[in-house]
Design a protein around this motif. Structure first.
Motif, PDB file in Angstrom:
ATOM      1  N   GLY A 122       0.781  -1.230   0.000  1.00 56.54           N
ATOM      2  CA  GLY A 122       0.000   0.000   0.000  1.00 56.54           C
ATOM      3  C   GLY A 122       0.810   1.276   0.000  1.00 56.54           C
ATOM      4  O   GLY A 122       0.235   2.361  -0.062  1.00 56.54           O
ATOM      5  N   ILE A 123       2.129   1.193   0.068  1.00 53.30           N
ATOM      6  CA  ILE A 123       2.952   2.401   0.079  1.00 53.30           C
ATOM      7  C   ILE A 123       3.395   2.730  -1.345  1.00 53.30           C
ATOM      8  O   ILE A 123       3.970   1.903  -2.042  1.00 53.30           O
ATOM      9  CB  ILE A 123       4.182   2.235   0.991  1.00 53.30           C
ATOM     10  CG1 ILE A 123       3.740   2.084   2.445  1.00 53.30           C
ATOM     11  CG2 ILE A 123       5.118   3.423   0.847  1.00 53.30           C
ATOM     12  CD1 ILE A 123       4.887   1.968   3.411  1.00 53.30           C
ATOM     13  N   GLU A 124       3.132   3.944  -1.758  1.00 50.84           N
ATOM     14  CA  GLU A 124       3.555   4.417  -3.072  1.00 50.84           C
ATOM     15  C   GLU A 124       5.055   4.677  -3.045  1.00 50.84           C
ATOM     16  O   GLU A 124       5.557   5.385  -2.160  1.00 50.84           O
ATOM     17  CB  GLU A 124       2.804   5.693  -3.417  1.00 50.84           C
ATOM     18  CG  GLU A 124       3.055   6.226  -4.801  1.00 50.84           C
ATOM     19  CD  GLU A 124       2.207   7.445  -5.111  1.00 50.84           C
ATOM     20  OE1 GLU A 124       2.056   7.775  -6.301  1.00 50.84           O
ATOM     21  OE2 GLU A 124       1.689   8.081  -4.152  1.00 50.84           O
ATOM     22  N   THR A 125       5.783   4.096  -3.972  1.00 56.06           N
ATOM     23  CA  THR A 125       7.230   4.279  -3.988  1.00 56.06           C
ATOM     24  C   THR A 125       7.588   5.707  -4.397  1.00 56.06           C
ATOM     25  O   THR A 125       6.796   6.422  -5.024  1.00 56.06           O
ATOM     26  CB  THR A 125       7.903   3.302  -4.952  1.00 56.06           C
ATOM     27  OG1 THR A 125       7.505   3.625  -6.292  1.00 56.06           O
ATOM     28  CG2 THR A 125       7.528   1.866  -4.629  1.00 56.06           C
ATOM     29  N   THR A 126       8.796   6.126  -4.036  1.00 54.37           N
ATOM     30  CA  THR A 126       9.231   7.474  -4.414  1.00 54.37           C
ATOM     31  C   THR A 126       9.317   7.621  -5.927  1.00 54.37           C
ATOM     32  O   THR A 126       9.001   8.686  -6.470  1.00 54.37           O
ATOM     33  CB  THR A 126      10.595   7.801  -3.780  1.00 54.37           C
ATOM     34  OG1 THR A 126      11.536   6.773  -4.113  1.00 54.37           O
ATOM     35  CG2 THR A 126      10.476   7.891  -2.260  1.00 54.37           C
ATOM     36  N   ASP A 127       9.721   6.550  -6.633  1.00 53.15           N
ATOM     37  CA  ASP A 127       9.776   6.614  -8.097  1.00 53.15           C
ATOM     38  C   ASP A 127       8.383   6.784  -8.685  1.00 53.15           C
ATOM     39  O   ASP A 127       8.178   7.564  -9.621  1.00 53.15           O
ATOM     40  CB  ASP A 127      10.430   5.354  -8.660  1.00 53.15           C
ATOM     41  CG  ASP A 127      11.940   5.336  -8.482  1.00 53.15           C
ATOM     42  OD1 ASP A 127      12.509   6.406  -8.161  1.00 53.15           O
ATOM     43  OD2 ASP A 127      12.555   4.265  -8.647  1.00 53.15           O
ATOM     44  N   ALA A 128       7.413   6.051  -8.131  1.00 51.21           N
ATOM     45  CA  ALA A 128       6.036   6.165  -8.626  1.00 51.21           C
ATOM     46  C   ALA A 128       5.485   7.564  -8.371  1.00 51.21           C
ATOM     47  O   ALA A 128       4.777   8.131  -9.207  1.00 51.21           O
ATOM     48  CB  ALA A 128       5.155   5.106  -7.966  1.00 51.21           C
ATOM     49  N   LEU A 129       5.831   8.130  -7.216  1.00 51.98           N
ATOM     50  CA  LEU A 129       5.378   9.481  -6.898  1.00 51.98           C
ATOM     51  C   LEU A 129       5.998  10.495  -7.847  1.00 51.98           C
ATOM     52  O   LEU A 129       5.315  11.430  -8.309  1.00 51.98           O
ATOM     53  CB  LEU A 129       5.717   9.820  -5.453  1.00 51.98           C
ATOM     54  CG  LEU A 129       5.350  11.229  -4.984  1.00 51.98           C
ATOM     55  CD1 LEU A 129       3.855  11.478  -5.125  1.00 51.98           C
ATOM     56  CD2 LEU A 129       5.788  11.443  -3.539  1.00 51.98           C
ATOM     57  N   MET A 130       7.274  10.349  -8.157  1.00 50.73           N
ATOM     58  CA  MET A 130       7.923  11.260  -9.098  1.00 50.73           C
ATOM     59  C   MET A 130       7.265  11.184 -10.470  1.00 50.73           C
ATOM     60  O   MET A 130       7.023  12.208 -11.115  1.00 50.73           O
ATOM     61  CB  MET A 130       9.415  10.947  -9.198  1.00 50.73           C
ATOM     62  CG  MET A 130      10.229  11.379  -7.995  1.00 50.73           C
ATOM     63  SD  MET A 130      11.977  10.907  -8.123  1.00 50.73           S
ATOM     64  CE  MET A 130      12.500  11.840  -9.555  1.00 50.73           C
ATOM     65  N   GLN A 131       6.943   9.982 -10.912  1.00 49.19           N
ATOM     66  CA  GLN A 131       6.290   9.828 -12.205  1.00 49.19           C
ATOM     67  C   GLN A 131       4.912  10.482 -12.190  1.00 49.19           C
ATOM     68  O   GLN A 131       4.522  11.174 -13.148  1.00 49.19           O
ATOM     69  CB  GLN A 131       6.173   8.342 -12.553  1.00 49.19           C
ATOM     70  CG  GLN A 131       7.496   7.672 -12.829  1.00 49.19           C
ATOM     71  CD  GLN A 131       7.375   6.169 -12.992  1.00 49.19           C
ATOM     72  OE1 GLN A 131       6.269   5.632 -13.137  1.00 49.19           O
ATOM     73  NE2 GLN A 131       8.499   5.463 -12.966  1.00 49.19           N
ATOM     74  N   ARG A 132       4.182  10.290 -11.092  1.00 49.86           N
ATOM     75  CA  ARG A 132       2.836  10.874 -10.993  1.00 49.86           C
ATOM     76  C   ARG A 132       2.889  12.393 -10.957  1.00 49.86           C
ATOM     77  O   ARG A 132       2.087  13.066 -11.610  1.00 49.86           O
ATOM     78  CB  ARG A 132       2.119  10.320  -9.757  1.00 49.86           C
ATOM     79  CG  ARG A 132       0.808  11.035  -9.469  1.00 49.86           C
ATOM     80  CD  ARG A 132      -0.082  10.248  -8.540  1.00 49.86           C
ATOM     81  NE  ARG A 132       0.442  10.058  -7.215  1.00 49.86           N
ATOM     82  CZ  ARG A 132       0.325  10.935  -6.209  1.00 49.86           C
ATOM     83  NH1 ARG A 132      -0.267  12.108  -6.417  1.00 49.86           N
ATOM     84  NH2 ARG A 132       0.804  10.658  -4.994  1.00 49.86           N
ATOM     85  N   SER A 133       3.832  12.946 -10.169  1.00 46.75           N
ATOM     86  CA  SER A 133       3.892  14.404 -10.054  1.00 46.75           C
ATOM     87  C   SER A 133       4.267  15.041 -11.385  1.00 46.75           C
ATOM     88  O   SER A 133       3.720  16.085 -11.765  1.00 46.75           O
ATOM     89  CB  SER A 133       4.870  14.821  -8.945  1.00 46.75           C
ATOM     90  OG  SER A 133       6.200  14.443  -9.249  1.00 46.75           O
TER      91      SER A 133
END
Length: 226
Positions: A122-133
């Motif tokens: 359930g934790i969003e990875t930092t890489d996934a967050l960077m891609q989303r932002s």
């Protein structure tokens, strides 16, 4: 194209050092200080990074916001009707999802679990967050290009969002330095070159100078996760 990222005002969970995640739990509402911080955000607008004033933004710009209540409340305190036609609720501007860690006080043990986030359900990875932002801001710029107004040297979009989201933007928009944590009620200003599609950071963690609301409390956002 100018993009102004706004971090919401202080919440009760910020005050308690709790990880807020992408939740609208009862404890995640603005404090009195948080509402004061949000009300002063318009005072941070000046002409140092464009030809827009706050009045211009209110009258002409599109406001984008995370759908989470703390951002909608911040927008209201800024004097912008969160239900107005020019306010777009964008789910990609939401805070980083922290799964089972949401609501926990950020102590040493929780910090270790957070660091191993890729292994935690359930934790969003930092890489996934960077891609989303990046996806979110590129989409906003594309939408603004389609709706460009004549007579302006540069367009502007104002996005009300969250701490971890803003830190992730710093990692890809300004990868050559480590950007400090963004405080509640502060803004970061970016420019996207429409010709080269290159991003640059014009201002980071900008607050209202001399503001009691911005300086009275060193608000701790549960790390950046608020």
């Amino acid at each position: 194209m100018i993009v102004v990222l706004v971090r919401h005002g202080q919440t009760q969970w910020n005050l308690e050092h709790r990880l807020q995640s992408d939740t609208d739990a009862p404890g995640v509402q603005l404090t009195t200080l948080g509402r004061e911080q949000a009300a002063e955000i318009p005072l941070t607008f000046d002409c140092s990074w464009g030809d827009w004033s706050w009045d211009d933004a209110v009258n002409s710009a599109t406001f984008y916001t995370s759908p989470l209540k703390r951002c909608l409340e911040t927008l209201d305190c800024m004097g912008v009707d969160a239900h107005a036609d020019r306010v777009v609720r964008d789910n990609d501007l939401r805070e980083r999802s922290l799964g089972a860690l949401a609501g926990l006080v950020l102590d040493r043990d929780v910090a270790k679990r957070l660091k191993a986030g890729a292994e935690e359900d359930g934790i969003e990875t930092t890489d996934a967050l960077m891609q989303r932002s990046r996806r979110a801001l590129e989409a906003i710029c594309a939408a603004e290009a389609r709706n460009a107004q004549s007579g302006r040297n540069e367009r502007i979009a104002v996005c009300v969002t969250h701490g971890a989201f803003m830190q992730s933007v710093g990692r890809w928009a300004g990868p050559n330095r480590k950007w400090p944590r963004v405080e509640n009620g502060h803004v970061c200003v970016l420019r996207r070159d429409d010709r080269t599609t290159r991003w640059s950071i014009l201002d980071w963690n900008k607050g209202c100078k001399g503001s009691k609301a911005s300086s009275d409390v060193a608000t701790f956002g549960g790390g950046d996760f608020g």
